[in-house]
Design a protein around this motif. Sequence first.
Motif, PDB file in Angstrom:
ATOM      1  N   PHE A 176       0.835  -1.204   0.000  1.00 42.94           N
ATOM      2  CA  PHE A 176       0.000   0.000   0.000  1.00 42.94           C
ATOM      3  C   PHE A 176       0.867   1.250   0.000  1.00 42.94           C
ATOM      4  N   LYS A 177       1.847   1.294   0.889  1.00 40.31           N
ATOM      5  CA  LYS A 177       2.682   2.496   0.977  1.00 40.31           C
ATOM      6  C   LYS A 177       3.511   2.695  -0.289  1.00 40.31           C
ATOM      7  N   ARG A 178       3.924   1.615  -0.912  1.00 36.39           N
ATOM      8  CA  ARG A 178       4.669   1.757  -2.160  1.00 36.39           C
ATOM      9  C   ARG A 178       3.787   2.355  -3.245  1.00 36.39           C
ATOM     10  N   GLU A 179       2.534   1.900  -3.308  1.00 33.70           N
ATOM     11  CA  GLU A 179       1.661   2.331  -4.384  1.00 33.70           C
ATOM     12  C   GLU A 179       1.152   3.754  -4.207  1.00 33.70           C
ATOM     13  N   ILE A 180       0.967   4.213  -2.963  1.00 37.06           N
ATOM     14  CA  ILE A 180       0.482   5.585  -2.797  1.00 37.06           C
ATOM     15  C   ILE A 180       1.635   6.592  -2.763  1.00 37.06           C
ATOM     16  N   GLN A 181       2.858   6.103  -2.918  1.00 34.89           N
ATOM     17  CA  GLN A 181       4.040   6.926  -3.164  1.00 34.89           C
ATOM     18  C   GLN A 181       4.173   8.091  -2.186  1.00 34.89           C
ATOM     19  N   VAL A 182       3.982   9.335  -2.658  1.00 35.73           N
ATOM     20  CA  VAL A 182       4.299  10.503  -1.831  1.00 35.73           C
ATOM     21  C   VAL A 182       3.421  10.610  -0.596  1.00 35.73           C
ATOM     22  N   LEU A 183       2.303   9.882  -0.553  1.00 43.91           N
ATOM     23  CA  LEU A 183       1.431   9.937   0.615  1.00 43.91           C
ATOM     24  C   LEU A 183       1.874   8.998   1.721  1.00 43.91           C
ATOM     25  N   ALA A 184       2.772   8.088   1.419  1.00 45.97           N
ATOM     26  CA  ALA A 184       3.076   6.997   2.338  1.00 45.97           C
ATOM     27  C   ALA A 184       3.440   7.481   3.732  1.00 45.97           C
ATOM     28  N   ASP A 185       4.282   8.494   3.808  1.00 44.78           N
ATOM     29  CA  ASP A 185       4.740   8.965   5.109  1.00 44.78           C
ATOM     30  C   ASP A 185       3.648   9.650   5.911  1.00 44.78           C
ATOM     31  N   GLN A 186       2.545   9.990   5.267  1.00 44.10           N
ATOM     32  CA  GLN A 186       1.456  10.670   5.959  1.00 44.10           C
ATOM     33  C   GLN A 186       0.425   9.692   6.530  1.00 44.10           C
ATOM     34  N   PHE A 187       0.615   8.399   6.261  1.00 45.92           N
ATOM     35  CA  PHE A 187      -0.316   7.388   6.751  1.00 45.92           C
ATOM     36  C   PHE A 187       0.262   6.647   7.943  1.00 45.92           C
ATOM     37  N   ASP A 188      -0.549   6.478   8.966  1.00 47.27           N
ATOM     38  CA  ASP A 188      -0.222   5.573  10.061  1.00 47.27           C
ATOM     39  C   ASP A 188      -0.825   4.211   9.749  1.00 47.27           C
ATOM     40  N   VAL A 189      -0.076   3.155   9.954  1.00 49.76           N
ATOM     41  CA  VAL A 189      -0.553   1.800   9.727  1.00 49.76           C
ATOM     42  C   VAL A 189      -1.035   1.210  11.049  1.00 49.76           C
ATOM     43  N   ILE A 190      -2.258   0.698  11.044  1.00 57.68           N
ATOM     44  CA  ILE A 190      -2.807   0.004  12.203  1.00 57.68           C
ATOM     45  C   ILE A 190      -3.024  -1.453  11.808  1.00 57.68           C
ATOM     46  N   ARG A 191      -2.320  -2.336  12.437  1.00 57.46           N
ATOM     47  CA  ARG A 191      -2.420  -3.761  12.148  1.00 57.46           C
ATOM     48  C   ARG A 191      -3.610  -4.352  12.909  1.00 57.46           C
ATOM     49  N   VAL A 192      -4.434  -5.142  12.214  1.00 56.48           N
ATOM     50  CA  VAL A 192      -5.567  -5.825  12.839  1.00 56.48           C
ATOM     51  C   VAL A 192      -5.402  -7.315  12.570  1.00 56.48           C
ATOM     52  N   ASP A 193      -4.940  -8.040  13.567  1.00 60.10           N
ATOM     53  CA  ASP A 193      -4.744  -9.484  13.430  1.00 60.10           C
ATOM     54  C   ASP A 193      -6.033 -10.218  13.791  1.00 60.10           C
ATOM     55  N   GLY A 194      -6.077 -11.507  13.441  1.00 59.49           N
ATOM     56  CA  GLY A 194      -7.230 -12.306  13.847  1.00 59.49           C
ATOM     57  C   GLY A 194      -7.644 -13.313  12.803  1.00 59.49           C
ATOM     58  N   ASP A 195      -8.661 -14.103  13.164  1.00 57.84           N
ATOM     59  CA  ASP A 195      -9.224 -15.105  12.275  1.00 57.84           C
ATOM     60  C   ASP A 195     -10.405 -14.517  11.524  1.00 57.84           C
ATOM     61  N   ASP A 196     -10.771 -15.144  10.419  1.00 58.73           N
ATOM     62  CA  ASP A 196     -11.921 -14.711   9.620  1.00 58.73           C
ATOM     63  C   ASP A 196     -13.185 -14.944  10.441  1.00 58.73           C
ATOM     64  N   TYR A 197     -13.769 -13.863  10.988  1.00 60.95           N
ATOM     65  CA  TYR A 197     -14.910 -14.026  11.891  1.00 60.95           C
ATOM     66  C   TYR A 197     -16.165 -14.471  11.163  1.00 60.95           C
ATOM     67  N   ARG A 198     -16.173 -14.381   9.828  1.00 62.84           N
ATOM     68  CA  ARG A 198     -17.341 -14.872   9.091  1.00 62.84           C
ATOM     69  C   ARG A 198     -17.482 -16.377   9.254  1.00 62.84           C
ATOM     70  N   HIS A 199     -16.379 -17.047   9.602  1.00 63.43           N
ATOM     71  CA  HIS A 199     -16.423 -18.499   9.756  1.00 63.43           C
ATOM     72  C   HIS A 199     -16.021 -18.943  11.155  1.00 63.43           C
TER      73      HIS A 199
END
Length: 362
Positions: free
Chosen positions: A204-227
Motif C-alpha cells: 500500500f505504501k509503495r503504491e500511494i508513493q508521496v502519501l506513504a509517510d502521511q499514513f499511520d498503519v494500524i495492524r488488525v490481526d485475527g481469524d476470519d470471523y465470518r467463519h
Amino acid sequence: MAETVHLADRTPQVSAEDLLAGFHPSYRFGEVSFDTYIPDPAHPSQAEAVSRLRDFAASIKGAKGNGKGDGGGLFGFLKGGRSGSGGKSKGTTSAAGIYLDGGFGVGKTHLLASTWHAAPGPKAFGTFVEYTNLVGALSFRKAVDVLKEYTLVCIDEFELDDPGDTVLMSRLMRELSDAGVKLVATSNTLPGSLGDGRFAAQDFKREIQVLADQFDVIRVDGDDYRHRGLTAAPDPLEDDQLLTVLADRFPDAGVVSEDSFEDLTANLSRVHPSRYRKLVEDVDVMVLHHVETITEQAMALRFVVLADRLYDKDVPVIASGVPFDRLFTEEMMSGGYMKKYFRTVSRMTALVREGQMGETGL
C-alpha cells in the motif's frame, strides 16, 4: 407470496446522483460503532485498533455551518452550489490518514464504518471500485472538487492489483490530503502472507508513493470471523431442492431473485459494475441454479463486484451446482487478483451458509 424477479432480465440505469447517494456505509454496517466491535482477546491488536481509531475520529473537526453532519455537500455541488473551503475547519492529527492492515474477516470494514459514524460530516464512505466509478461518472477534476469539501473519506478494500486504478486513486488521495481531508483505507493481506508482518501495508505504501509517510498503519490481526465458531460451509443443494428450501427458510421474503448462473453471468457482461448496486437493490433472497466455475478473468472480476453488493445488503443465497470455494479456477486463486477472489469466496460462503443453514455470524 414473494415476488420473483430475474436479474438476467434487468438493465438498470444509474445517474451520477445515484452513485453519490451510495457513499455511506451499507445496510450491514449502517448502525455499527466502536462499542459494537467485539475484540478477540486472543489478538490484542484488535482492541488497540479500536482505541486508536476512536481517537482519530474524535480529532476530526466538522465543517462549519453544516449541522446535518452528512454527505449533502455532494448534491449541493452537483446543483451548482459549493460550501466554500473558507467555511471549513479541518482537524489536525499526527497523520493525514490511517491504513488498516489485516487479513480477511477480522472486522476492518466494521472499524472503518465505525470511524465514519463517529466523525463529523460531511463525509464519504465507499469501496475502492465505487470511487473509481465516481471518477468515471463525474471526471477526475469534478470528483476532487466534490470530495475535497469533506472532512473524512473512507476507502474500503483498497485494491493494489490494477496499476491504472491504483495510480488514479493515489492521485485522488494526494489531492484530497492536500486539501485537508482525512483519509482511512483498508485492504487485505493475502491468506498465505499473514505471518509476514506488514506485507499488505508495504504494498500500500509503495503504491500511494508521496502519501506513504502521511499514513499511520494500524495492524488488525485475527481469524476470519465470518467463519469463526461456525460449521463448515454447506454443500450445494440439488437443483430441485432450491425452491423448497426457499419456502421453508424465507416464507415472508418480499422479493426473490431466481436465475440460472449462466443467464446471470451473461447479463453481468452487459451491465456496467457501477450499476450492480441498483441491480440488486430490492432483492431479499437470491436463488441461483447450476453455479459453475468461472473460467474467464473479465467475468470473474465482474462477479467479485456483484458479490460485494450482495454482501453489503446481506442477501442470503440458496444455490445448486459447484460450491463457492470452486467458483474460480485454481490459476485465478493463485494469480494477480487472488485477493479479490479470496474475499469473494469468503463472502459468498457466508451468504450461502445464511441462506441454507440460517447461520449468520457475519
